[in-house]
Scaffold this motif. Structure first.
Motif, PDB file in Angstrom:
ATOM      1  N   TYR A   1       0.793  -1.479   0.114  1.00 46.13           N
ATOM      2  CA  TYR A   1       0.043   0.005  -0.264  1.00 46.13           C
ATOM      3  C   TYR A   1       0.966   1.544  -0.083  1.00 46.13           C
ATOM      4  CZ  TYR A   1      -3.648   3.344   1.508  1.00 46.13           C
ATOM      5  OH  TYR A   1      -4.023   4.562   1.847  1.00 46.13           O
ATOM      6  N   GLN A   2       1.488   1.775   1.072  1.00 48.79           N
ATOM      7  CA  GLN A   2       2.550   2.672   0.913  1.00 48.79           C
ATOM      8  C   GLN A   2       3.624   2.511  -0.566  1.00 48.79           C
ATOM      9  OE1 GLN A   2       2.644   4.564   3.683  1.00 48.79           O
ATOM     10  NE2 GLN A   2       3.299   5.658   2.196  1.00 48.79           N
ATOM     11  N   ALA A   3       4.113   1.563  -1.558  1.00 42.25           N
ATOM     12  CA  ALA A   3       4.707   1.788  -2.120  1.00 42.25           C
ATOM     13  C   ALA A   3       3.611   2.617  -3.486  1.00 42.25           C
ATOM     14  CB  ALA A   3       4.888   0.537  -2.630  1.00 42.25           C
ATOM     15  N   LEU A   4       2.447   1.865  -3.357  1.00 46.91           N
ATOM     16  CA  LEU A   4       1.563   2.516  -4.421  1.00 46.91           C
ATOM     17  C   LEU A   4       0.529   3.834  -4.063  1.00 46.91           C
ATOM     18  CD1 LEU A   4      -0.567  -0.517  -4.662  1.00 46.91           C
ATOM     19  CD2 LEU A   4       0.173   0.471  -6.050  1.00 46.91           C
ATOM     20  N   VAL A   5       0.887   4.459  -2.693  1.00 47.63           N
ATOM     21  CA  VAL A   5       1.208   5.806  -2.366  1.00 47.63           C
ATOM     22  C   VAL A   5       1.961   6.963  -3.056  1.00 47.63           C
ATOM     23  CG1 VAL A   5       0.583   7.391  -0.162  1.00 47.63           C
ATOM     24  CG2 VAL A   5      -0.952   5.014  -0.399  1.00 47.63           C
ATOM     25  N   HIS A   6       2.962   6.142  -2.087  1.00 45.12           N
ATOM     26  CA  HIS A   6       4.299   7.023  -2.650  1.00 45.12           C
ATOM     27  C   HIS A   6       5.008   6.983  -4.464  1.00 45.12           C
ATOM     28  CE1 HIS A   6       6.994   5.971   0.564  1.00 45.12           C
ATOM     29  NE2 HIS A   6       6.059   7.281   1.340  1.00 45.12           N
ATOM     30  N   GLU A   7       4.330   5.678  -4.797  1.00 42.14           N
ATOM     31  CA  GLU A   7       4.969   6.158  -6.818  1.00 42.14           C
ATOM     32  C   GLU A   7       3.054   6.901  -7.238  1.00 42.14           C
ATOM     33  OE1 GLU A   7       3.201   3.118  -9.995  1.00 42.14           O
ATOM     34  OE2 GLU A   7       4.744   2.391  -8.402  1.00 42.14           O
ATOM     35  N   ALA A   8       2.235   7.169  -6.592  1.00 40.08           N
ATOM     36  CA  ALA A   8       1.011   7.750  -6.687  1.00 40.08           C
ATOM     37  C   ALA A   8       1.255   9.577  -6.803  1.00 40.08           C
ATOM     38  CB  ALA A   8       0.064   7.295  -6.933  1.00 40.08           C
ATOM     39  N   LYS A   9       2.095   9.550  -5.437  1.00 41.17           N
ATOM     40  CA  LYS A   9       2.504  11.123  -5.428  1.00 41.17           C
ATOM     41  C   LYS A   9       4.092  11.873  -5.806  1.00 41.17           C
ATOM     42  CE  LYS A   9      -0.214  11.506  -0.633  1.00 41.17           C
ATOM     43  NZ  LYS A   9       0.039  11.701   0.083  1.00 41.17           N
ATOM     44  N   GLY A  10       4.808  10.042  -6.363  1.00 38.85           N
ATOM     45  CA  GLY A  10       5.458  11.332  -7.394  1.00 38.85           C
ATOM     46  C   GLY A  10       7.049  10.551  -6.199  1.00 38.85           C
ATOM     47  N   VAL A  11       6.556  10.149  -5.241  1.00 44.33           N
ATOM     48  CA  VAL A  11       7.605  10.066  -4.032  1.00 44.33           C
ATOM     49  C   VAL A  11       8.384   8.067  -4.074  1.00 44.33           C
ATOM     50  CG1 VAL A  11       8.397   9.819  -1.195  1.00 44.33           C
ATOM     51  CG2 VAL A  11       6.216  11.406  -2.214  1.00 44.33           C
ATOM     52  N   ALA A  12       9.926   8.676  -3.368  1.00 42.54           N
ATOM     53  CA  ALA A  12      10.985   7.452  -4.013  1.00 42.54           C
ATOM     54  C   ALA A  12      11.225   7.329  -2.029  1.00 42.54           C
ATOM     55  CB  ALA A  12      12.114   7.678  -4.527  1.00 42.54           C
ATOM     56  N   GLU A  13      11.569   6.111  -2.301  1.00 42.01           N
ATOM     57  CA  GLU A  13      11.872   5.769  -1.070  1.00 42.01           C
ATOM     58  C   GLU A  13      13.710   5.223  -1.054  1.00 42.01           C
ATOM     59  OE1 GLU A  13      10.414   2.603   1.711  1.00 42.01           O
ATOM     60  OE2 GLU A  13       8.144   3.334   0.419  1.00 42.01           O
ATOM     61  N   ALA A  14      14.256   5.282  -0.003  1.00 41.91           N
ATOM     62  CA  ALA A  14      15.722   5.148   0.083  1.00 41.91           C
ATOM     63  C   ALA A  14      16.273   4.873   1.770  1.00 41.91           C
ATOM     64  CB  ALA A  14      16.477   6.258  -0.181  1.00 41.91           C
ATOM     65  N   GLU A  15      17.001   3.914   0.960  1.00 43.61           N
ATOM     66  CA  GLU A  15      17.543   3.326   2.010  1.00 43.61           C
ATOM     67  C   GLU A  15      19.279   3.875   2.381  1.00 43.61           C
ATOM     68  OE1 GLU A  15      18.300  -0.848   4.811  1.00 43.61           O
ATOM     69  OE2 GLU A  15      18.838  -0.722   2.892  1.00 43.61           O
ATOM     70  N   VAL A  16      19.675   4.190   3.685  1.00 41.10           N
ATOM     71  CA  VAL A  16      21.256   4.937   3.344  1.00 41.10           C
ATOM     72  C   VAL A  16      21.553   4.338   4.603  1.00 41.10           C
ATOM     73  CG1 VAL A  16      22.074   6.929   3.410  1.00 41.10           C
ATOM     74  CG2 VAL A  16      19.913   7.282   2.718  1.00 41.10           C
ATOM     75  N   ILE A  17      22.568   3.670   3.866  1.00 37.05           N
ATOM     76  CA  ILE A  17      23.129   3.215   5.091  1.00 37.05           C
ATOM     77  C   ILE A  17      24.417   4.188   5.186  1.00 37.05           C
ATOM     78  CG2 ILE A  17      24.787   0.291   5.577  1.00 37.05           C
ATOM     79  CD1 ILE A  17      22.915  -0.501   3.297  1.00 37.05           C
ATOM     80  N   THR A  18      25.230   4.453   6.320  1.00 39.37           N
ATOM     81  CA  THR A  18      25.689   5.255   6.899  1.00 39.37           C
ATOM     82  C   THR A  18      27.223   4.611   7.926  1.00 39.37           C
ATOM     83  OG1 THR A  18      24.760   6.288   8.465  1.00 39.37           O
ATOM     84  CG2 THR A  18      24.989   7.445   6.285  1.00 39.37           C
TER      85      THR A  18
END
Length: 181
Positions: free
Chosen positions: A96-113
């Motif tokens: 669900y969250q992936a579809l919401v992000h796609e609809a809103k033009g949002v990308a999720e990123a994992e940042v490893i530091t």
């Protein structure tokens, strides 16, 4: 049927219904609460998947636990109870969250530091990668001291490795490959 197929179907159905009701954000908040409760309380999961627990009992408990949530979310929980699909609750949330992000033009990123990102470092990283990917970026920071420094950024299936460990590995490879004299 595999859990991922179930999660995709239910996640998409939830997304479509929430979009029709203009309730994408509210439903995302609701479902986040459901998945938080689900992951923090393994005894609830064990109880819900037990074969002797009826769908009626599950619905009653879900209504008490999640009575303040939207009708849409509660209806999906009732459907999940009827079809014994509780093992897919977390995956439905991800879909669900992936579809919401796609609809809103949002990308999720994992940042490893190697150390937790500061607010300033987070803003700088977001600014740089938003230009690269052309979408609004939401990041999750994971700390792994083994990378020594720098950052590894994963956006979807793309990986940007700017870690010190990787740079040292490449430098070592170059040093052993080159011969003097």
């Amino acid at each position: 049927m595999s859990r991922s197929i179930i999660a995709k179907r239910y996640g998409k159905a939830l997304f479509e219904a929430a979009r029709e009701q203009n309730a994408l954000d509210r439903t995302a908040q609701d479902w986040q609460l459901v998945t938080d409760v689900w992951t923090r309380h393994p005894e609830l999961r064990e109880w819900a998947v037990h074969p002797r627990v009826t769908s009626g009992e599950k619905k009653e408990v879900y209504d008490k636990l999640f009575g303040d949530l939207s009708d849409l979310t509660r209806n999906l929980l009732r459907l999940i109870a009827e079809r014994n699909r509780e093992d897919a609750i977390e995956a439905i949330g991800f879909e669900y969250q992936a579809l919401v992000h796609e609809a809103k033009g949002v990308a999720e990123a994992e940042v490893i530091t190697s150390h937790p990102l500061t607010k300033a470092g987070e803003k700088e990283l977001i600014a740089v990668f938003q230009k690269i990917i052309g979408k609004t970026l939401v990041i999750t920071n994971r700390v792994e001291p083994d990378i020594l420094g720098g950052a590894v950024v994963r956006v979807g299936d793309r990986l940007y490795d700017g870690s010190l460990a990787n740079k040292l590995k490449r430098f070592r490879k170059e040093m052993t490959a080159s011969r003097i004299g």
